[in-house]
Write a protein that holds these residues in place. Structure first.
Motif, PDB file in Angstrom:
ATOM      1  N   ASN A   1       0.766  -1.203   0.029  1.00 26.21           N
ATOM      2  CA  ASN A   1       0.245  -0.096   0.024  1.00 26.21           C
ATOM      3  C   ASN A   1       0.672   1.149  -0.029  1.00 26.21           C
ATOM      4  O   ASN A   1       2.154   1.174  -0.003  1.00 26.21           O
ATOM      5  N   THR A   2       0.229   2.531   0.195  1.00 24.83           N
ATOM      6  CA  THR A   2       0.981   3.668   0.008  1.00 24.83           C
ATOM      7  C   THR A   2       1.970   4.073   0.679  1.00 24.83           C
ATOM      8  O   THR A   2       1.831   3.696   2.087  1.00 24.83           O
ATOM      9  N   GLY A   3       3.211   4.410   0.362  1.00 23.51           N
ATOM     10  CA  GLY A   3       4.350   4.768   1.201  1.00 23.51           C
ATOM     11  C   GLY A   3       5.103   3.692   1.908  1.00 23.51           C
ATOM     12  O   GLY A   3       5.747   3.829   3.021  1.00 23.51           O
ATOM     13  N   CYS A   4       5.050   2.303   1.581  1.00 25.05           N
ATOM     14  CA  CYS A   4       5.690   1.495   2.108  1.00 25.05           C
ATOM     15  C   CYS A   4       7.066   1.486   1.399  1.00 25.05           C
ATOM     16  O   CYS A   4       7.599   1.780   0.606  1.00 25.05           O
ATOM     17  N   GLN A   5       8.103   0.819   2.415  1.00 25.97           N
ATOM     18  CA  GLN A   5       9.534   0.733   2.339  1.00 25.97           C
ATOM     19  C   GLN A   5       9.874  -0.841   2.620  1.00 25.97           C
ATOM     20  O   GLN A   5       9.582  -1.295   3.574  1.00 25.97           O
ATOM     21  N   VAL A   6      10.458  -1.419   1.271  1.00 27.34           N
ATOM     22  CA  VAL A   6      10.969  -2.698   1.644  1.00 27.34           C
ATOM     23  C   VAL A   6      12.495  -2.910   1.359  1.00 27.34           C
ATOM     24  O   VAL A   6      12.892  -2.663   0.055  1.00 27.34           O
ATOM     25  N   SER A   7      13.182  -2.923   2.200  1.00 27.76           N
ATOM     26  CA  SER A   7      14.820  -2.891   2.141  1.00 27.76           C
ATOM     27  C   SER A   7      15.458  -4.054   1.422  1.00 27.76           C
ATOM     28  O   SER A   7      14.803  -4.792   1.068  1.00 27.76           O
TER      29      SER A   7
ATOM     30  N   GLY B   1       0.042  -2.862   4.781  1.00 30.86           N
ATOM     31  CA  GLY B   1      -0.655  -1.624   4.816  1.00 30.86           C
ATOM     32  C   GLY B   1       0.081  -0.375   4.702  1.00 30.86           C
ATOM     33  O   GLY B   1       1.320  -0.190   4.575  1.00 30.86           O
ATOM     34  N   PRO B   2      -0.597   1.050   4.609  1.00 31.17           N
ATOM     35  CA  PRO B   2       0.021   2.232   4.272  1.00 31.17           C
ATOM     36  C   PRO B   2       1.314   2.420   5.189  1.00 31.17           C
ATOM     37  O   PRO B   2       1.138   2.045   6.520  1.00 31.17           O
TER      38      PRO B   2
ATOM     39  N   PHE C   1      -0.243 -10.339   7.045  1.00 32.62           N
ATOM     40  CA  PHE C   1      -0.908  -8.908   6.881  1.00 32.62           C
ATOM     41  C   PHE C   1      -0.067  -8.079   8.003  1.00 32.62           C
ATOM     42  O   PHE C   1      -0.206  -8.447   9.138  1.00 32.62           O
ATOM     43  N   LEU C   2       0.339  -7.029   7.499  1.00 29.46           N
ATOM     44  CA  LEU C   2       1.032  -5.877   8.223  1.00 29.46           C
ATOM     45  C   LEU C   2       0.189  -4.821   8.128  1.00 29.46           C
ATOM     46  O   LEU C   2      -0.233  -4.167   7.158  1.00 29.46           O
ATOM     47  N   GLY C   3      -0.232  -4.089   9.457  1.00 34.10           N
ATOM     48  CA  GLY C   3      -1.244  -3.093   9.502  1.00 34.10           C
ATOM     49  C   GLY C   3      -0.462  -1.677   9.353  1.00 34.10           C
ATOM     50  O   GLY C   3       0.884  -1.619   9.153  1.00 34.10           O
TER      51      GLY C   3
ATOM     52  N   GLY D   1      -0.095  -5.668  14.058  1.00 27.79           N
ATOM     53  CA  GLY D   1      -1.231  -4.581  14.324  1.00 27.79           C
ATOM     54  C   GLY D   1      -0.405  -3.416  13.800  1.00 27.79           C
ATOM     55  O   GLY D   1       0.648  -3.063  13.484  1.00 27.79           O
ATOM     56  N   ALA D   2      -1.618  -2.621  13.532  1.00 30.82           N
ATOM     57  CA  ALA D   2      -0.974  -1.091  13.160  1.00 30.82           C
ATOM     58  C   ALA D   2       0.185  -0.411  14.278  1.00 30.82           C
ATOM     59  O   ALA D   2      -0.275  -0.597  15.422  1.00 30.82           O
ATOM     60  N   GLY D   3       1.050   0.096  13.869  1.00 34.06           N
ATOM     61  CA  GLY D   3       1.960   0.667  14.564  1.00 34.06           C
ATOM     62  C   GLY D   3       3.233  -0.158  15.486  1.00 34.06           C
ATOM     63  O   GLY D   3       3.942   0.204  16.091  1.00 34.06           O
ATOM     64  N   ALA D   4       2.739  -1.388  15.175  1.00 38.31           N
ATOM     65  CA  ALA D   4       3.665  -2.496  15.884  1.00 38.31           C
ATOM     66  C   ALA D   4       5.256  -2.321  15.680  1.00 38.31           C
ATOM     67  O   ALA D   4       5.369  -2.121  14.272  1.00 38.31           O
TER      68      ALA D   4
END
Length: 229
Positions: A149-155, A167-168, A183-185, A203-206
């Protein structure tokens, strides 16, 4: 051209024109996928985009939003469709849609936003959708039907399995492995070298500082297990 369906005998230099594409899903996530498709450079080739939803699964309000965009909404896969793109956030439903389409002989397509950076070698991954302002670094592997989703970074040196959903704003550090259907929030962070097991939920922000077992849901900073999925 950034819409690259896969076909059995196609080489890396050959691209098959998408003629009639079925976007599978009619909810908010599907509309975001349509945003990516509509952002592709003029001349990206398909004759028609049809939106598929299972009978009874779409509210009148959601259907109206699809119709307002000028797309046909159907509850049976069109017989003249050539390619499919599952457009749902749930990895399990994405898998079921892909299997349904493949039983009907449809080929997978993918879409990468022009504002995202994805290595050329990955742009032919079947069903890959990369939303705006995301970045995939060097020596990364992406499985089929991943959604970033929007603004992800995969190094660097990351390994994402089939149907992984980021997720964003998710940040994945170097050397991370994320197994199928995870699934990553929103805004989750995965520290270097960690492994997230199959069908796990972050979860989101984890902030993931330890490996996550398959089927486990984790949340918090540092991320701790909440239970099995």
């Amino acid at each position: 051209m950034v819409l690259f369906p896969l076909v059995g005998r196609a080489t890396s230099e050959e691209r098959v024109v998408v003629r009639r594409l079925v976007v599978m899903g009619a909810g908010g996530h599907a509309r975001e996928v349509l945003d990516v498709l509509e952002s592709l450079p003029e001349g990206t080739a398909w004759e028609r985009v049809t939106v598929f939803a299972e009978p009874g699964a779409t509210t009148p309000g959601a259907a109206a939003l699809i119709w307002q965009r000028g797309h046909e909404l159907v509850d049976v896969l069109p017989t003249d469709a050539t390619h499919h793109l599952p457009a749902v956030g749930d990895p399990a439903l994405r898998r079921r849609f892909a299997e349904l389409a493949e039983r009907h002989g449809l080929l997978p397509a993918g879409a990468v936003s022009p504002s995202s950076t994805v290595p050329e070698a990955l742009r032919g991954v079947p069903g890959l959708v990369v939303f705006p302002r995301s970045h995939v670094s060097t020596n990364v592997t992406l499985g089929a039907h991943c959604h970033l989703n929007t603004g992800c970074q995969v190094s660097h040196d990351g390994r994402l399995g089939d149907r992984v959903t980021l997720g964003p704003g998710v940040l994945v550090a170097g050397g991370v492995t994320i197994e199928d259907d995870a699934f990553l929030g929103i805004g989750a962070v995965v520290l270097p070298g960690r492994r997230i097991g199959r069908a796990a939920v972050v979860g989101a922000g984890a902030v993931v500082v330890h490996d996550v077992a398959p089927g486990t849901t984790v949340a918090g900073n540092p991320a701790r297990p909440l239970g099995l999925r």
